[in-house]
Design a protein around this motif. Structure first.
Motif, PDB file in Angstrom:
ATOM      1  N   UNK A  52       0.826  -1.209   0.000  1.00 44.53           N
ATOM      2  CA  UNK A  52       0.000   0.000   0.000  1.00 44.53           C
ATOM      3  C   UNK A  52       0.865   1.267   0.000  1.00 44.53           C
ATOM      4  N   UNK A  53       1.858   1.306   0.870  1.00 45.24           N
ATOM      5  CA  UNK A  53       2.740   2.483   0.951  1.00 45.24           C
ATOM      6  C   UNK A  53       3.426   2.727  -0.388  1.00 45.24           C
ATOM      7  N   UNK A  54       3.953   1.665  -0.981  1.00 45.33           N
ATOM      8  CA  UNK A  54       4.669   1.817  -2.248  1.00 45.33           C
ATOM      9  C   UNK A  54       3.734   2.221  -3.385  1.00 45.33           C
ATOM     10  N   UNK A  55       2.503   1.752  -3.345  1.00 46.88           N
ATOM     11  CA  UNK A  55       1.536   2.104  -4.386  1.00 46.88           C
ATOM     12  C   UNK A  55       1.083   3.560  -4.249  1.00 46.88           C
ATOM     13  N   UNK A  93      11.594  -9.349   4.527  1.00 44.61           N
ATOM     14  CA  UNK A  93      12.233  -9.988   3.365  1.00 44.61           C
ATOM     15  C   UNK A  93      12.027 -11.510   3.345  1.00 44.61           C
ATOM     16  N   UNK A  94      11.409 -12.062   4.358  1.00 43.97           N
ATOM     17  CA  UNK A  94      11.238 -13.522   4.348  1.00 43.97           C
ATOM     18  C   UNK A  94      10.145 -13.969   3.381  1.00 43.97           C
ATOM     19  N   UNK A  95       9.263 -13.049   3.015  1.00 50.07           N
ATOM     20  CA  UNK A  95       8.201 -13.373   2.066  1.00 50.07           C
ATOM     21  C   UNK A  95       8.618 -12.979   0.655  1.00 50.07           C
ATOM     22  N   UNK A 150       9.637  -5.031  -3.713  1.00 48.45           N
ATOM     23  CA  UNK A 150      10.765  -4.114  -3.539  1.00 48.45           C
ATOM     24  C   UNK A 150      11.651  -4.012  -4.777  1.00 48.45           C
ATOM     25  N   UNK A 151      11.413  -4.895  -5.746  1.00 52.85           N
ATOM     26  CA  UNK A 151      12.213  -4.852  -6.976  1.00 52.85           C
ATOM     27  C   UNK A 151      11.983  -3.530  -7.695  1.00 52.85           C
ATOM     28  N   UNK A 181      18.157  -9.080  -1.689  1.00 50.93           N
ATOM     29  CA  UNK A 181      17.109  -8.088  -1.921  1.00 50.93           C
ATOM     30  C   UNK A 181      17.673  -6.691  -2.166  1.00 50.93           C
ATOM     31  N   UNK A 182      18.788  -6.384  -1.539  1.00 53.96           N
ATOM     32  CA  UNK A 182      19.329  -5.018  -1.574  1.00 53.96           C
ATOM     33  C   UNK A 182      20.057  -4.692  -2.875  1.00 53.96           C
ATOM     34  N   UNK A 183      19.932  -3.420  -3.277  1.00 49.17           N
ATOM     35  CA  UNK A 183      20.741  -2.881  -4.372  1.00 49.17           C
ATOM     36  C   UNK A 183      22.041  -2.304  -3.821  1.00 49.17           C
ATOM     37  N   UNK A 184      21.977  -1.845  -2.564  1.00 41.78           N
ATOM     38  CA  UNK A 184      23.120  -1.201  -1.921  1.00 41.78           C
ATOM     39  C   UNK A 184      23.232  -1.691  -0.487  1.00 41.78           C
ATOM     40  N   UNK A 185      24.457  -1.753  -0.018  1.00 37.38           N
ATOM     41  CA  UNK A 185      24.733  -2.186   1.351  1.00 37.38           C
ATOM     42  C   UNK A 185      25.475  -1.063   2.055  1.00 37.38           C
TER      43      UNK A 185
END
Length: 175
Positions: A64-67, A81-83, A90-91, A144-148
């Motif tokens: 919802x937040x992302x939409x 991230x477990x789901x 998040x992609x 999942x991450x693009x950056x660390x």
């Protein structure tokens, strides 16, 4: 632009997210706080309905937040991230893993609990669970991450500045 912060509990997602959002003049959301606002305490949700029900709520809150908010900083719960469905949501976003060592997490969890529950502090069960969760989730954070962004021995401002630098580089590459 959507910036998503992931990482273990006590990694600083909420405080860094608030600082980063202020620095970038963006709105900050915290998926755990949204869930608590609408459904009550997370510990009560876990106790009364179980983890699977909580993960459903978390999945829906993040989606919802992302939409609804195309420009925001989102601090997620440590287990989001477990789901697979949540990881997929998040992609194509800027996902930053606040990487914190197990030793630092244990230290922060003790400090946090001292502040919040200044009475009896037998942390052994929490620390044992923290270690188990750390090893169960570590690879999912990296995948999942693009950056660390490592957070050990850094204050909130330094971590937020490091993330801001990453964001500025992304913006420069787009032009």
């Amino acid at each position: 632009m959507q910036i998503i912060l992931i990482g273990m509990m006590f990694s600083g997602k909420t405080t860094v997210g608030e600082s980063l959002a202020k620095c970038l003049n963006m709105t900050h959301f915290d998926s755990d706080k949204i869930i608590e606002k609408h459904h009550g305490a997370i510990s009560t949700i876990f106790k009364n309905y179980g983890e699977s029900y909580f993960r459903d709520l978390e999945e829906n809150a993040i989606e919802y937040i992302l939409k609804m908010h195309p420009n925001c900083v989102l601090s997620t719960g440590g287990g989001c991230i477990i789901r697979e469905k949540t990881r997929n949501a998040l992609k194509n976003k800027i996902v930053i893993f606040l990487q914190t060592s197990l030793q630092e997490l244990q230290k922060r969890s003790t400090i946090d609990n001292l502040i919040q529950h200044s009475a009896d502090i037998q942390q052994r069960p929490l620390l044992q669970k923290l270690e188990k969760l750390y090893y169960e989730r570590e690879n999912l954070y990296y995948e999942t991450a693009n950056f660390i962004v490592p957070t050990d021995d850094k204050n909130i401002t330094d971590v937020a500045k490091e993330i801001k630098k990453i964001i500025e580089e992304i913006i420069c590459q787009q032009y």
